[in-house]
Design a protein around this motif. Structure first.
Motif, PDB file in Angstrom:
ATOM      1  N   SER A   1       0.878  -1.069   0.065  1.00 15.80           N
ATOM      2  CA  SER A   1       0.155  -0.131  -0.040  1.00 15.80           C
ATOM      3  C   SER A   1       0.701   1.272  -0.143  1.00 15.80           C
ATOM      4  O   SER A   1       0.381   2.418  -0.550  1.00 15.80           O
ATOM      5  CB  SER A   1      -0.992   0.244   1.066  1.00 15.80           C
ATOM      6  OG  SER A   1      -0.235   0.034   2.618  1.00 15.80           O
TER       7      SER A   1
ATOM      8  N   MET B   1       1.550   2.043  -3.727  1.00 14.02           N
ATOM      9  CA  MET B   1       0.223   2.395  -4.375  1.00 14.02           C
ATOM     10  C   MET B   1       0.244   3.864  -3.947  1.00 14.02           C
ATOM     11  O   MET B   1      -0.048   4.595  -5.133  1.00 14.02           O
ATOM     12  CB  MET B   1      -0.890   1.702  -3.528  1.00 14.02           C
ATOM     13  CG  MET B   1      -2.006   1.870  -4.400  1.00 14.02           C
ATOM     14  SD  MET B   1      -2.236   1.353  -5.895  1.00 14.02           S
ATOM     15  CE  MET B   1      -3.379  -0.298  -5.532  1.00 14.02           C
ATOM     16  N   ASP B   2       0.470   4.360  -2.616  1.00 14.28           N
ATOM     17  CA  ASP B   2       0.293   5.788  -2.307  1.00 14.28           C
ATOM     18  C   ASP B   2       1.465   6.691  -3.150  1.00 14.28           C
ATOM     19  O   ASP B   2       1.232   7.719  -3.641  1.00 14.28           O
ATOM     20  CB  ASP B   2       0.190   5.803  -0.858  1.00 14.28           C
ATOM     21  CG  ASP B   2      -1.072   5.362  -0.310  1.00 14.28           C
ATOM     22  OD1 ASP B   2      -1.972   5.168  -0.966  1.00 14.28           O
ATOM     23  OD2 ASP B   2      -0.854   4.875   0.831  1.00 14.28           O
TER      24      ASP B   2
ATOM     25  N   SER C   1       3.124   5.654  -5.800  1.00 14.19           N
ATOM     26  CA  SER C   1       2.998   5.674  -7.475  1.00 14.19           C
ATOM     27  C   SER C   1       1.850   6.530  -7.756  1.00 14.19           C
ATOM     28  O   SER C   1       1.867   7.530  -8.633  1.00 14.19           O
ATOM     29  CB  SER C   1       2.491   4.327  -7.810  1.00 14.19           C
ATOM     30  OG  SER C   1       2.006   4.310  -9.300  1.00 14.19           O
ATOM     31  N   ASN C   2       0.611   6.693  -6.901  1.00 12.43           N
ATOM     32  CA  ASN C   2      -0.301   7.891  -7.267  1.00 12.43           C
ATOM     33  C   ASN C   2      -0.115   9.034  -7.187  1.00 12.43           C
ATOM     34  O   ASN C   2      -0.446   9.947  -7.855  1.00 12.43           O
ATOM     35  CB  ASN C   2      -1.592   7.458  -6.151  1.00 12.43           C
ATOM     36  CG  ASN C   2      -2.310   6.280  -6.753  1.00 12.43           C
ATOM     37  OD1 ASN C   2      -2.410   5.938  -7.946  1.00 12.43           O
ATOM     38  ND2 ASN C   2      -3.083   5.448  -5.849  1.00 12.43           N
TER      39      ASN C   2
ATOM     40  N   LYS D   1       5.949   6.144 -12.600  1.00  9.14           N
ATOM     41  CA  LYS D   1       5.406   5.220 -13.724  1.00  9.14           C
ATOM     42  C   LYS D   1       6.249   5.791 -15.107  1.00  9.14           C
ATOM     43  O   LYS D   1       6.803   4.828 -15.713  1.00  9.14           O
ATOM     44  CB  LYS D   1       4.108   5.460 -13.914  1.00  9.14           C
ATOM     45  CG  LYS D   1       3.123   4.654 -13.096  1.00  9.14           C
ATOM     46  CD  LYS D   1       1.752   4.846 -13.442  1.00  9.14           C
ATOM     47  CE  LYS D   1       0.867   3.799 -12.417  1.00  9.14           C
ATOM     48  NZ  LYS D   1      -0.502   4.479 -12.185  1.00  9.14           N
TER      49      LYS D   1
ATOM     50  N   GLU E   1      -0.332  -3.729  -8.983  1.00 12.08           N
ATOM     51  CA  GLU E   1      -1.287  -3.019  -8.865  1.00 12.08           C
ATOM     52  C   GLU E   1      -0.993  -1.476  -9.049  1.00 12.08           C
ATOM     53  O   GLU E   1      -1.655  -0.894  -9.612  1.00 12.08           O
ATOM     54  CB  GLU E   1      -2.061  -3.189  -7.578  1.00 12.08           C
ATOM     55  CG  GLU E   1      -3.278  -3.334  -7.370  1.00 12.08           C
ATOM     56  CD  GLU E   1      -3.921  -3.456  -5.939  1.00 12.08           C
ATOM     57  OE1 GLU E   1      -4.937  -3.005  -5.449  1.00 12.08           O
ATOM     58  OE2 GLU E   1      -3.016  -4.012  -5.172  1.00 12.08           O
ATOM     59  N   TRP E   2       0.115  -1.159  -8.700  1.00 12.85           N
ATOM     60  CA  TRP E   2       0.450   0.297  -8.647  1.00 12.85           C
ATOM     61  C   TRP E   2       1.388   0.720  -9.822  1.00 12.85           C
ATOM     62  O   TRP E   2       1.791   1.790 -10.078  1.00 12.85           O
ATOM     63  CB  TRP E   2       1.261   0.641  -7.478  1.00 12.85           C
ATOM     64  CG  TRP E   2       2.344  -0.379  -7.080  1.00 12.85           C
ATOM     65  CD1 TRP E   2       3.782  -0.261  -7.712  1.00 12.85           C
ATOM     66  CD2 TRP E   2       2.303  -1.497  -6.489  1.00 12.85           C
ATOM     67  NE1 TRP E   2       4.307  -1.236  -7.258  1.00 12.85           N
ATOM     68  CE2 TRP E   2       3.544  -2.168  -6.610  1.00 12.85           C
ATOM     69  CE3 TRP E   2       1.369  -2.150  -5.580  1.00 12.85           C
ATOM     70  CZ2 TRP E   2       4.038  -3.332  -5.871  1.00 12.85           C
ATOM     71  CZ3 TRP E   2       1.732  -3.374  -5.155  1.00 12.85           C
ATOM     72  CH2 TRP E   2       2.939  -3.875  -5.218  1.00 12.85           C
ATOM     73  N   ARG E   3       1.751  -0.223 -10.871  1.00 16.49           N
ATOM     74  CA  ARG E   3       2.629   0.205 -12.237  1.00 16.49           C
ATOM     75  C   ARG E   3       1.662   0.529 -13.474  1.00 16.49           C
ATOM     76  O   ARG E   3       0.953  -0.243 -13.708  1.00 16.49           O
ATOM     77  CB  ARG E   3       3.287  -1.024 -12.348  1.00 16.49           C
ATOM     78  CG  ARG E   3       4.608  -1.068 -11.426  1.00 16.49           C
ATOM     79  CD  ARG E   3       5.599  -1.993 -11.797  1.00 16.49           C
ATOM     80  NE  ARG E   3       6.404  -2.512 -10.633  1.00 16.49           N
ATOM     81  CZ  ARG E   3       6.464  -3.696  -9.949  1.00 16.49           C
ATOM     82  NH1 ARG E   3       6.002  -4.528 -10.667  1.00 16.49           N
ATOM     83  NH2 ARG E   3       7.236  -3.638  -8.991  1.00 16.49           N
TER      84      ARG E   3
END
Ligand SMILES: N[C@@H](CCC(=O)N[C@@H](CS)C(=O)NCC(=O)O)C(=O)O
Length: 214
Positions: free
Chosen positions: A188, A191-192, A194-195, A201, A212-214
């Protein structure tokens, strides 16, 4: 114009690219591909260690990753009066820099494992060397797990945040170990990160497996 010698799979070169983007300096930097395996690549004339990342600024040759990040931080703080890569003061900053040294050390161990496989013939593999290096990585993950990290710095990651994201991707890319087994909450965190950080990216190695985060 700064020139960055690096190659797309280098997790260290990727840290420099992400840091430059976060600090708004990407426009001042050109990336010139370097091949550390090629003796004719002028990288070895520029940096006697033949390592990437190496940053060329006028007549100055700047390495390693930490010194390049320090250089970026100096430029940024001189202009803006505040630091993004190394926020805080006193021991707070020293602790952050030690956490950065830990991530870089984890990655140095990972790179040595890559080279063990690249340079030693199949029948000369030294498993104890690989285990010795991997233990540095797993001990570090145990510490990170105990710290229970969450990503809260948004679009202004610290140098340590940037390094951690690049390190986790390195282990996936080289399939050296599954960090989710050692510190599941980092999924997670990724995820945070990457966002919040667009250059995450944009700088992924081409052939890295999806997540999930790529
Ligand atoms: N700790 C160094 C590590 C740099 C490093 O090991 N880079 C690798 C590529 S990812 C390299 O240039 N290897 C070539 C060599 O060691 O000869 C740094 O932070 O700059």
């Amino acid at each position: 114009m700064m020139i960055l010698r690096t190659s797309p799979p280098s997790p260290f070169g990727r840290m420099v690219k992400i840091a430059a983007d976060v600090l708004g300096m990407s426009g001042d930097m050109t990336v010139v591909a370097a091949d550390t395996n090629d003796p004719d690549d002028d990288l070895r004339q520029q940096n006697p260690l033949g390592k990437i990342p190496t940053l060329l600024v006028g007549d100055d040759v700047i390495y390693d990753t930490r010194v390049i990040l320090d250089y970026f931080d100096q430029l940024y703080t001189a202009k803006h009066g505040t630091s993004i890569l190394y926020p805080g003061t006193g021991m707070e900053t020293i602790r952050l820099k030690t956490a950065l040294a830990r991530v870089i050390g984890m990655l140095d161990a990972g790179i040595l494992i890559v080279y063990e496989g690249r340079f030693r013939p199949e029948n000369m593999r030294v498993e104890s060397f690989v285990d010795y290096q991997l233990a540095k990585v797993t001990r570090s993950f145990a510490e990170i797990k105990a710290e229970n990290p969450t990503y809260t710095n948004g679009a202004t990651p610290t140098a340590t945040d940037i390094a951690l994201a690049c390190a986790l991707d390195h282990y996936d890319y080289r399939k050296q170990l599954d960090w989710r087994d050692y510190c599941p909450s980092l999924a997670s965190w990724m995820m945070d990160f990457s966002n919040a950080v667009p250059s995450y990216k944009a700088t992924l190695p081409d052939d890295i497996e999806p997540a999930e985060w790529r």
